[in-house]
Design a protein around this motif. Structure first.
Motif, mmCIF file in Angstrom:
data_model
loop_
_atom_site.group_PDB
_atom_site.id
_atom_site.type_symbol
_atom_site.label_atom_id
_atom_site.label_comp_id
_atom_site.label_asym_id
_atom_site.label_seq_id
_atom_site.Cartn_x
_atom_site.Cartn_y
_atom_site.Cartn_z
ATOM 1 N N ASP A 24 32.576 -0.547 53.280
ATOM 2 C CA ASP A 24 33.593 0.236 53.835
ATOM 3 C C ASP A 24 34.126 -0.763 54.893
ATOM 4 O O ASP A 24 35.325 -0.577 55.547
ATOM 5 N N ARG A 25 33.547 -1.810 55.206
ATOM 6 C CA ARG A 25 33.714 -2.926 56.416
ATOM 7 C C ARG A 25 34.331 -4.183 55.680
ATOM 8 O O ARG A 25 34.696 -4.999 56.491
ATOM 9 N N ASP A 67 40.475 -4.610 62.009
ATOM 10 C CA ASP A 67 40.125 -3.480 61.922
ATOM 11 C C ASP A 67 40.435 -2.544 60.572
ATOM 12 O O ASP A 67 40.232 -1.144 60.426
ATOM 13 N N HIS A 68 41.374 -3.305 60.145
ATOM 14 C CA HIS A 68 42.054 -2.567 58.873
ATOM 15 C C HIS A 68 41.346 -2.946 57.604
ATOM 16 O O HIS A 68 41.955 -3.682 56.761
ATOM 17 N N THR A 69 40.212 -2.346 57.493
ATOM 18 C CA THR A 69 39.193 -2.651 56.325
ATOM 19 C C THR A 69 39.324 -1.767 55.537
ATOM 20 O O THR A 69 40.236 -0.616 55.474
ATOM 21 N N GLY A 70 38.738 -1.778 53.995
ATOM 22 C CA GLY A 70 38.911 -0.829 52.982
ATOM 23 C C GLY A 70 39.794 -1.216 52.122
ATOM 24 O O GLY A 70 40.032 -2.692 51.927
ATOM 25 N N ARG A 71 39.883 -0.480 50.934
ATOM 26 C CA ARG A 71 41.115 -0.868 50.195
ATOM 27 C C ARG A 71 42.436 -1.004 50.584
ATOM 28 O O ARG A 71 42.878 0.046 51.137
ATOM 29 N N PHE A 335 27.542 -16.213 64.593
ATOM 30 C CA PHE A 335 28.460 -16.753 63.845
ATOM 31 C C PHE A 335 28.948 -15.643 62.768
ATOM 32 O O PHE A 335 27.971 -14.732 62.567
ATOM 33 N N ARG A 336 30.052 -15.579 62.450
ATOM 34 C CA ARG A 336 30.462 -14.769 61.552
ATOM 35 C C ARG A 336 31.372 -15.473 60.319
ATOM 36 O O ARG A 336 32.734 -15.921 60.819
ATOM 37 N N PHE A 337 31.192 -15.291 59.205
ATOM 38 C CA PHE A 337 32.049 -15.726 58.172
ATOM 39 C C PHE A 337 32.666 -14.640 57.635
ATOM 40 O O PHE A 337 32.285 -13.610 57.638
ATOM 41 N N TYR A 338 33.836 -14.941 57.157
ATOM 42 C CA TYR A 338 34.616 -14.139 56.010
ATOM 43 C C TYR A 338 34.864 -14.859 54.975
ATOM 44 O O TYR A 338 35.736 -15.721 54.651
ATOM 45 N N CYS A 347 37.374 -9.933 50.741
ATOM 46 C CA CYS A 347 37.150 -10.533 51.733
ATOM 47 C C CYS A 347 35.873 -10.167 52.534
ATOM 48 O O CYS A 347 35.943 -8.652 52.947
ATOM 49 N N GLU A 348 34.824 -10.770 52.399
ATOM 50 C CA GLU A 348 33.557 -9.780 53.015
ATOM 51 C C GLU A 348 33.006 -10.428 54.302
ATOM 52 O O GLU A 348 32.766 -11.842 54.070
#
Length: 615
Positions: A24-25, A67-71, A335-338, A347-348
């Motif tokens: 969901d994220r 913050d616009h996550t999801g489908r 660190f944070r990857f997309y 996109c995770e």
């Protein structure tokens, strides 16, 4: 026991692990581009996530609030201003609402994204930079100077742009072949590049002078480079002669020989290096791989120490990364990857976390990091000044975002504000109560003469609209107050009453046939009678014919109007010329057909079977 522990190196980053986000994220239902270009296709900042998407024609990329996550919806709004596929996108490090993109259409465009995201497809760019003759493959923002952007195209050129003025500063023409990657050092005084000629170069971006160069990896595939912060060293990834993937560390002073070379594996995907200056960790992620390796950088041989790797079963098409000011301090996220999935349109986010038991702020993990504030201006950098990045503390644990207004292009802010002012003036006029005027005709004419003659004080204090905009007046309300004087309502009301009520009054008072008995009535007749207007129009036409009236544009708005009118006239003339040429060809074809028909008609009697011979 001492001998057994001698080979283990102590490091606070030995146990760094990757934590993929829950379903969901993630960002799902994204048509990620299938372009084979060696780029990341993803750009992230604390406000937005941008992903290059696959479209039928032209180029587009998706911009989503963080913050616009999801489908996602199938018809999610995108940035669709390019005429060719988008090859690279980068966010402005000092303004979270400005993103730069380069494309196959040989242009670089800058876009403004509102804080709420896109509600419709965005086609209007802020700045359009033209200078490359072939497609533009890579762009890079200057790390410390404001409004400095570097682009690399497939015409073997690098161009340094000042986007504040919309012009090129330097054109670097030292590469004989395609440029594969480029990277600034910590203060932006040098830029390193890798090229298809297998050479690594360190260049002064102000002058285009090559400070050092040397042979890089011997393989035929693409190689990438990144500066290791302010250490004066570089890290490159590439391929060996036997197509093994390699990484190498170099000193910028001497590129003839690498400090160390290490074989990674035998995969075929291009390795992308990501360097975190705060923790001095290098992350290596291959295109088409499912894992991310990470190494710790040290100041002595062997220069790199392997730490660990993050493993996953799904390969990646590209990777974007979050600036350090957007990471979660409370979770020890360094660190944070997309990650853009190859097989799924998703996109995770993948967080790299250092395990700590304490909930307190970890000073050793989060030193002062780069702030979204430029250290120097573009002019200072062009004049030769260098500066390290402006630093900020992360101890507050609050994600730092920029809040800057939209920057209009030169001359772009006149038309919207003028239209807004006109609408506000109309509503202000309609909202006021109409007060009838029962004064005599002479008093009205006298008042009209006084109103038509502007006072010198009023002329001196109210500048034209472009001057107000150039001086930076903050709100359109203040501009509206200066553009609309207090007596505007009374002037319009008087004009309306002199045209309607006065004519009725004159009709019933018997004065309709005595309109020229005084100068005041003559002036009033000019203003109220259509015949008086026609005479004035004829006089204006005569002055125009004699060249007495100057129609040259006086401000930027008039220049734009004149330019657009000339462009429309030129288009009309071109269409007329094409239609005339087409008509000429048709007439020539008809003449040729008629000539052929007449010649064949003349030849028919000589070959007719019933023609008499020798009669």
């Amino acid at each position: 026991m001492q001998l057994w522990f001698r080979g283990i190196r102590s490091s606070k980053f030995r146990h760094v692990y990757g934590s993929p986000a829950k379903r969901d994220r993630c960002y799902e239902n994204i048509k990620i581009t299938k372009n084979a270009h060696d780029s990341q296709f993803c750009a992230v900042n604390p406000k937005f996530v941008a992903v290059v998407t696959e479209v039928a024609g032209g180029g587009a990329f998706l911009v989503l609030p963080i913050d616009h996550t999801g489908r996602l919806d199938f018809n999610t709004s995108r940035v669709t201003g390019h005429r060719g596929p988008v090859l690279d996108i980068k966010w402005n490090p000092f303004n979270d609402n400005i993103i730069a993109s380069c494309s196959d259409d040989c242009t670089i465009k800058l876009w403004y994204i509102p804080d709420t995201g896109l509600s419709i497809h965005l086609t209007d760019w802020l700045i359009d930079l033209h200078g490359h003759k072939r497609r533009v493959g890579y762009i890079e923002w200057h790390p410390t100077a404001e409004n400095i952007l570097v682009s690399a195209g497939f015409d073997h050129l690098m161009i340094v742009w000042d986007i504040g003025r919309g012009e090129a500063i330097t054109v670097i023409d030292c590469h004989p072949d395609v440029i594969y990657s480029m990277s600034f050092n910590r203060d932006g005084s040098f830029i390193a590049t890798t090229c298809k000629d297998k050479k690594l170069r360190v260049i002064d971006p102000r002058t285009g002078v090559v400070k050092a160069e040397g042979m890089c990896h011997a393989g035929m595939k693409a190689s990438k480079v990144t500066y290791l912060g302010s250490t004066g060293r570089l890290l490159t990834t590439g391929f060996s002669r036997h197509s093994d993937r390699q990484l190498a560390v170099w000193s910028q002073e001497n590129l003839s020989q690498p400090l160390t070379v290490e074989n990674v594996d035998s995969s075929s995907g291009v390795l992308f290096p990501y360097y975190d200056h705060d923790t001095r960790i290098v992350f290596l992620a291959g295109k088409g791989d499912g894992n991310i390796r990470y190494y710790e950088v040290v100041d002595e041989a062997p220069w790199l120490h392997y730490l660990n790797q993050f493993l996953s079963g799904s390969p990646q098409r590209g990777l974007g990364f979050m600036p350090k000011r957007g990471c979660e301090v409370a979770q020890c996220e360094i660190f944070r990857f997309y990650k853009l999935h190859t097989t799924k349109g998703m996109c995770e986010p993948v967080s790299m976390i250092v395990p700590r038991k304490s909930d307190q702020f970890q000073d050793d993990l989060f030193p002062d990091t780069g702030a979204p504030v430029p250290a120097i201006t573009a002019q200072e950098w062009i004049s030769g000044k260098n500066s390290m990045p402006t630093l900020m503390s992360m101890k507050t644990g609050v994600t730092i975002r920029t809040h800057k207004p939209k920057v209009y292009k030169p001359g772009d802010n006149v038309l919207p504000i003028m239209a807004e002012n006109n609408i506000r003036k109309k509503f202000a006029f309609l909202s006021r109560e109409t007060v009838p005027d029962y004064r005599s005709v002479d008093q009205k004419a006298g008042n009209m003469d006084c109103m038509d003659a502007p006072s010198p004080h009023h002329q001196a204090t109210v500048p034209p609209v472009p001057d107000l905009l150039d001086n930076g007046i903050g709100t359109s309300h203040s501009v509206l107050q200066m553009l609309s004087p207090v007596d505007e309502k009374s002037q319009k009301t008087s004009n309306n009453q002199t045209t309607k009520f006065q004519q009725i009054q004159q009709m019933f008072s018997g004065q309709i046939n005595n309109l020229n008995h005084s100068n005041d009535n003559a002036l009033n007749y000019k203003k109220t009678s259509p015949y008086g207007e026609n005479r004035e129009k004829e006089k204006e036409r005569e002055k125009e014919a004699n060249g007495e009236i100057d129609h040259s544009p006086k401000n930027l708005y008039q220049l734009q109007r004149a330019y657009s009118q000339q462009c429309e006239e030129l288009k009309l003339l071109r269409k007329q010329v094409v239609a005339r040429d087409r008509r000429i060809q048709e007439l020539e074809q008809q003449v040729a057909q008629l000539t052929a028909a007449q010649s064949s008609h003349k030849e028919l009697p000589s070959t007719h079977p019933f023609q008499r011979v020798g009669h």
